[in-house]
Design an enzyme around this catalytic site. Structure first.
Site, PDB file in Angstrom:
ATOM      1  N   HIS A 153       9.210   6.966   7.625  1.00 61.54           N
ATOM      2  CA  HIS A 153       9.751   7.177   6.182  1.00 61.54           C
ATOM      3  C   HIS A 153      11.300   7.530   6.530  1.00 61.54           C
ATOM      4  CE1 HIS A 153       5.985   6.831   3.615  1.00 61.54           C
ATOM      5  NE2 HIS A 153       5.821   6.894   4.634  1.00 61.54           N
ATOM      6  N   CYS A 163       4.742   9.264  -0.207  1.00 57.73           N
ATOM      7  CA  CYS A 163       3.382   9.603  -0.146  1.00 57.73           C
ATOM      8  C   CYS A 163       3.222  10.573  -1.325  1.00 57.73           C
ATOM      9  CB  CYS A 163       2.972  10.260   1.168  1.00 57.73           C
ATOM     10  SG  CYS A 163       1.298  10.963   0.979  1.00 57.73           S
ATOM     11  N   ASN A 187       8.980   4.096   3.212  1.00 52.05           N
ATOM     12  CA  ASN A 187       9.190   3.776   4.582  1.00 52.05           C
ATOM     13  C   ASN A 187      10.531   3.064   4.830  1.00 52.05           C
ATOM     14  OD1 ASN A 187       6.331   3.359   3.833  1.00 52.05           O
ATOM     15  ND2 ASN A 187       6.522   3.631   6.156  1.00 52.05           N
ATOM     16  N   ARG A 219       0.658  -1.144   0.005  1.00 54.46           N
ATOM     17  CA  ARG A 219       0.060  -0.044  -0.026  1.00 54.46           C
ATOM     18  C   ARG A 219       0.822   1.414   0.022  1.00 54.46           C
ATOM     19  NH1 ARG A 219      -0.314   4.700   2.401  1.00 54.46           N
ATOM     20  NH2 ARG A 219       0.218   3.730   4.362  1.00 54.46           N
ATOM     21  N   ASP A 220       1.466   1.500   1.210  1.00 52.80           N
ATOM     22  CA  ASP A 220       2.282   2.952   1.123  1.00 52.80           C
ATOM     23  C   ASP A 220       3.402   2.782   0.097  1.00 52.80           C
ATOM     24  OD1 ASP A 220       3.283   5.173   2.109  1.00 52.80           O
ATOM     25  OD2 ASP A 220       3.353   4.818   4.258  1.00 52.80           O
ATOM     26  N   HIS A 259       5.959   4.840  12.444  1.00 50.06           N
ATOM     27  CA  HIS A 259       5.804   4.482  11.003  1.00 50.06           C
ATOM     28  C   HIS A 259       6.599   5.607  10.522  1.00 50.06           C
ATOM     29  CE1 HIS A 259       3.076   4.350   7.342  1.00 50.06           C
ATOM     30  NE2 HIS A 259       3.831   5.198   7.020  1.00 50.06           N
TER      31      HIS A 259
HETATM   32  P1  HMG Z   1     -12.868  14.690  -2.131  1.00 55.48           P
HETATM   33  O1  HMG Z   1     -12.869  14.889  -3.510  1.00 55.48           O
HETATM   34  O2  HMG Z   1     -12.930  15.737  -1.000  1.00 55.48           O
HETATM   35  O3  HMG Z   1     -14.130  13.509  -2.048  1.00 55.48           O
HETATM   36  O4  HMG Z   1     -11.765  13.504  -2.038  1.00 55.48           O
HETATM   37  P2  HMG Z   1     -15.889  13.789  -2.423  1.00 55.48           P
HETATM   38  O5  HMG Z   1     -16.500  13.149  -1.392  1.00 55.48           O
HETATM   39  O6  HMG Z   1     -15.926  15.476  -2.620  1.00 55.48           O
HETATM   40  O7  HMG Z   1     -15.989  13.257  -3.613  1.00 55.48           O
HETATM   41  C1  HMG Z   1     -15.160  13.377  -4.943  1.00 55.48           C
HETATM   42  C2  HMG Z   1     -15.018  12.128  -5.832  1.00 55.48           C
HETATM   43  O8  HMG Z   1     -14.362  11.216  -5.318  1.00 55.48           O
HETATM   44  C3  HMG Z   1     -16.500  11.589  -6.296  1.00 55.48           C
HETATM   45  O9  HMG Z   1     -16.467  11.028  -7.428  1.00 55.48           O
HETATM   46  C4  HMG Z   1     -16.554  10.675  -5.194  1.00 55.48           C
HETATM   47  O10 HMG Z   1     -17.377   9.655  -5.632  1.00 55.48           O
HETATM   48  C5  HMG Z   1     -14.942  10.357  -5.185  1.00 55.48           C
HETATM   49  P3  HMG Z   1     -17.010  11.936  -8.701  1.00 55.48           P
HETATM   50  O11 HMG Z   1     -18.276  12.042  -8.585  1.00 55.48           O
HETATM   51  O12 HMG Z   1     -16.057  13.234  -8.940  1.00 55.48           O
HETATM   52  O13 HMG Z   1     -16.445  11.036  -9.904  1.00 55.48           O
HETATM   53  N1  HMG Z   1     -14.605   9.602  -3.858  1.00 55.48           N
HETATM   54  C6  HMG Z   1     -14.146   8.248  -3.870  1.00 55.48           C
HETATM   55  N2  HMG Z   1     -13.938   7.499  -4.732  1.00 55.48           N
HETATM   56  C7  HMG Z   1     -13.259   6.190  -4.291  1.00 55.48           C
HETATM   57  N3  HMG Z   1     -13.072   5.802  -3.022  1.00 55.48           N
HETATM   58  C8  HMG Z   1     -13.252   6.759  -1.830  1.00 55.48           C
HETATM   59  C9  HMG Z   1     -13.875   7.798  -2.374  1.00 55.48           C
HETATM   60  N4  HMG Z   1     -14.474   9.242  -1.791  1.00 55.48           N
HETATM   61  C10 HMG Z   1     -14.965  10.036  -2.616  1.00 55.48           C
HETATM   62  N5  HMG Z   1     -13.064   6.462  -0.980  1.00 55.48           N
HETATM   63  C11 HMG Z   1     -10.714  11.738  -0.792  1.00 55.48           C
HETATM   64  C12 HMG Z   1     -11.802  12.796  -0.345  1.00 55.48           C
HETATM   65  C13 HMG Z   1     -10.392  11.225   0.788  1.00 55.48           C
HETATM   66  C14 HMG Z   1     -11.423  10.467  -1.487  1.00 55.48           C
HETATM   67  C15 HMG Z   1      -9.430  12.022  -1.504  1.00 55.48           C
HETATM   68  O14 HMG Z   1      -8.906  13.424  -1.015  1.00 55.48           O
HETATM   69  C16 HMG Z   1      -8.337  11.178  -1.671  1.00 55.48           C
HETATM   70  O15 HMG Z   1      -8.788   9.977  -2.200  1.00 55.48           O
HETATM   71  N6  HMG Z   1      -7.356  11.197  -1.416  1.00 55.48           N
HETATM   72  C17 HMG Z   1      -6.447  10.380  -1.385  1.00 55.48           C
HETATM   73  C18 HMG Z   1      -5.749   9.962  -0.086  1.00 55.48           C
HETATM   74  C19 HMG Z   1      -4.604   8.969  -0.103  1.00 55.48           C
HETATM   75  O16 HMG Z   1      -4.763   7.823  -0.453  1.00 55.48           O
HETATM   76  N7  HMG Z   1      -3.181   9.435   0.407  1.00 55.48           N
HETATM   77  C20 HMG Z   1      -2.182   8.534   0.384  1.00 55.48           C
HETATM   78  C21 HMG Z   1      -2.567   7.795   1.453  1.00 55.48           C
HETATM   79  S1  HMG Z   1      -2.189   8.264   3.210  1.00 55.48           S
HETATM   80  C22 HMG Z   1      -0.367   8.149   3.413  1.00 55.48           C
HETATM   81  O17 HMG Z   1       0.239   7.565   2.507  1.00 55.48           O
HETATM   82  C23 HMG Z   1      -0.075   8.459   4.713  1.00 55.48           C
HETATM   83  C24 HMG Z   1       0.439   7.275   5.626  1.00 55.48           C
HETATM   84  O18 HMG Z   1       1.118   6.344   5.110  1.00 55.48           O
HETATM   85  C25 HMG Z   1       0.834   7.655   7.198  1.00 55.48           C
HETATM   86  C26 HMG Z   1       1.912   8.590   7.006  1.00 55.48           C
HETATM   87  O19 HMG Z   1       3.019   8.121   6.402  1.00 55.48           O
HETATM   88  O20 HMG Z   1       1.939   9.660   7.289  1.00 55.48           O
HETATM   89  C27 HMG Z   1      -1.183   6.431   6.038  1.00 55.48           C
HETATM   90 MG    MG Z   2       3.301   6.533   5.207  1.00 60.28          MG
END
Ligand code: HMG
Ligand code: MG
Length: 304
Positions: A211, A242, A251, A17-18, A209
C-alpha cells in the site's frame, strides 16, 4: 543493474477487491465486472476479483456471486478471491475461482480487528479451507498482513512475519504475499520482511503487496526486485485501502508499477495504454482522478 533483478514480472491486479472493498458508495456488479474485463484486455494474467466475507463487515463485496458470474473468462487468466473461513470457501467454490486467498496477520491486534480472531485461531480456521481447496484443485495463496507495521501495535518484527509464514506453510498454503497493509514500510525493512517469508517459501512463491500511504511503494517494489521477487500485487488507479486500517490508502497503482518496470526493461505482458483506460473507467465511476501519477500525466498529455 543488480543481477537478481528479474527480466519478467507477474502482476496480480487487486483493484476489484482490495481497491473497491473500501468504497463507501455502492459500485454495481456490472461496473466491477466491466473493470475485470478491461484489466484482462490490458494483459493482466491474474486478477483478484472479490471476497466472501461477512456483508455486515464489508458491504461492498456482498455482490461476490454476481461479479464472478458476470465475468467472461479468458483462458490463461487466474481469477482469485478471498475466503476467511469455511463459510466463505463454500460460497466461493460455487463460483469456481482459480485461487483462493486466506488472509492472516503478523500482528495479533490486526488479526482481531480484521477477522475477529487471534493468529492461532485464524490458522485453525484456514486449515480446513486450505485442505478443501487443494482437494478441489484450487490454488491457495496466503496474505501476510501487517508485515511492515500495524495500525494498532506499530512496529512488526521480521520474526513475526517468519512465524506467520511458517504457520501458513504448515497448513499447505502454496504461496504468500508480504503485505504492507498500511503502507509504512521502507526499502530495507521490506527486504527484511521478504527474507523472513523466504525462510519458508521459495522465491517464486513470495510476492510483494504494498500500500502506498507514505509514498514508499514504488521504492519498496524496487527493493523487492533487488532480492529477485517477481510477483507483485497492485491496484489499477491506485484504488483502495483496508476498512480495518484507518487512514491507510490504496495499493500502489498498477499503472505506476508497469511504467517503472517497462522503463527498466522488465516485461509484464501489460499494455500500459489499455491499463490507463481501465483505470480511467473506474475512476470515472467513482468521480475522481486515478490515484496514479503515470495515469494522470498520460491522460493530461492525451487531452492536450
Ligand atoms: P465473525 O463475526 O467472527 O464470524 O466474523 P462468525 O463465524 O462468528 O459469524 C458471525 C456472522 O457472520 C454470522 O452471521 C455468519 O453467518 C457470518 P449472522 O448469524 O450474524 O447473520 N459469516 C459470514 N458471512 C459471509 N461470509 C463469510 C462469513 N463468515 C461468517 N465468510 C469474518 C469473521 C472473517 C467473517 C469477519 O470478521 C469478516 O468478514 N471480516 C472482514 C475481513 C475483510 O474482508 N477484511 C478486508 C480484506 S483483508 C485485506 O484487505 C488485507 C489484504 O489486502 C492484505 C494486506 O494489505 O494486508 C488481503
Ligand atoms: Mg491490501
Amino acid at each position: 543493474m543488480n543481477s537478481n533483478i528479474p527480466s519478467r514480472v507477474r502482476l496480480i491486479d487487486v483493484g476489484p477487491r482490495d481497491g473497491l472493498q473500501n468504497e463507501k458508495s455502492p459500485v454495481s456488479a456490472e461496473v466491477k465486472t466491466s473493470l475485470v474485463h478491461r484489466l484482462q484486455d490490458a494483459g493482466l494474467k491474474e486478477i483478484e476479483v472479490t471476497s466472501y466475507v461477512s456483508p455486515k463487515w464489508v458491504p461492498q463485496m456482498a455482490d461476490n456471486h454476481a461479479v464472478m458470474a458476470g465475468i467472461a473468462r479468458q483462458a490463461g487468466i487466474a481469477y482469485s478471491v478471498l475466503t476467511p473461513n469455511l463459510k466463505g470457501y463454500e460460497a466461493a467454490v460455487l463460483d469456481r475461482p482459480d485461487e483462493i486467498v486466506v488472509f492472516g496477520s503478523a500482528s495479533e491486534a490486526f488479526s482481531q480487528r480484521n477477522i475477529n480472531c487471534s493468529i492461532a485461531e485464524s490458522i485453525e480456521r484456514f486449515a480446513p479451507v486450505v485442505e478443501a481447496a487443494r482437494a478441489a484443485g484450487i490454488r491457495v495463496r496466503g496474505a501476510l498482513s501487517c508485515a511492515l507495521g500495524c495500525p494498532y501495535e506499530g512496529e512488526v518484527a521480521p520474526e513475526r512475519v517468519a512465524y506467520l509464514a511458517g504457520l501458513m506453510k504448515g497448513i499447505g498454503v502454496q504461496r504468500v504475499d508480504v503485505a504492507d497493509t498500511i503502507g509504512v514500510g521502507t526499502p530495507r525493512k521490506v527486504q527484511r520482511a521478504i527474507e523472513a517469508a523466504l525462510a519458508h517459501y521459495a522465491l517464486d512463491d513470495v510476492s510483494g503487496h504494498f500500500h502506498d500511504t507514505y509514498g514508499q511503494a514504488l521504492s519498496n517494489t524496487l527493493a523487492a526486485l533487488e532480492l529477485g521477487v517477481w510477483n507483485f500485487q497492485s491496484s489499477v488507479a491506485g484504488l483502495g485501502g483496508c476498512p480495518y486500517a484507518k487512514g491507510a490508502t490504496g495499493n500502489v497503482a498498477t499503472e505506476d508499477v508497469v511504467y517503472m518496470l517497462h522503463g527498466m526493461g522488465i516485461e509484464t505482458g501489460i499494455d500500459l495504454d489499455q491499463l490507463i483506460d481501465a483505470g480511467a473507467y473506474i475512476s470515472g465511476h467513482l468521480n475522481r482522478k486515478p490515484n496514479s501519477r503515470v495515469a494522470v500525466a498520460t491522460l493530461n498529455k492525451r487531452g492536450g
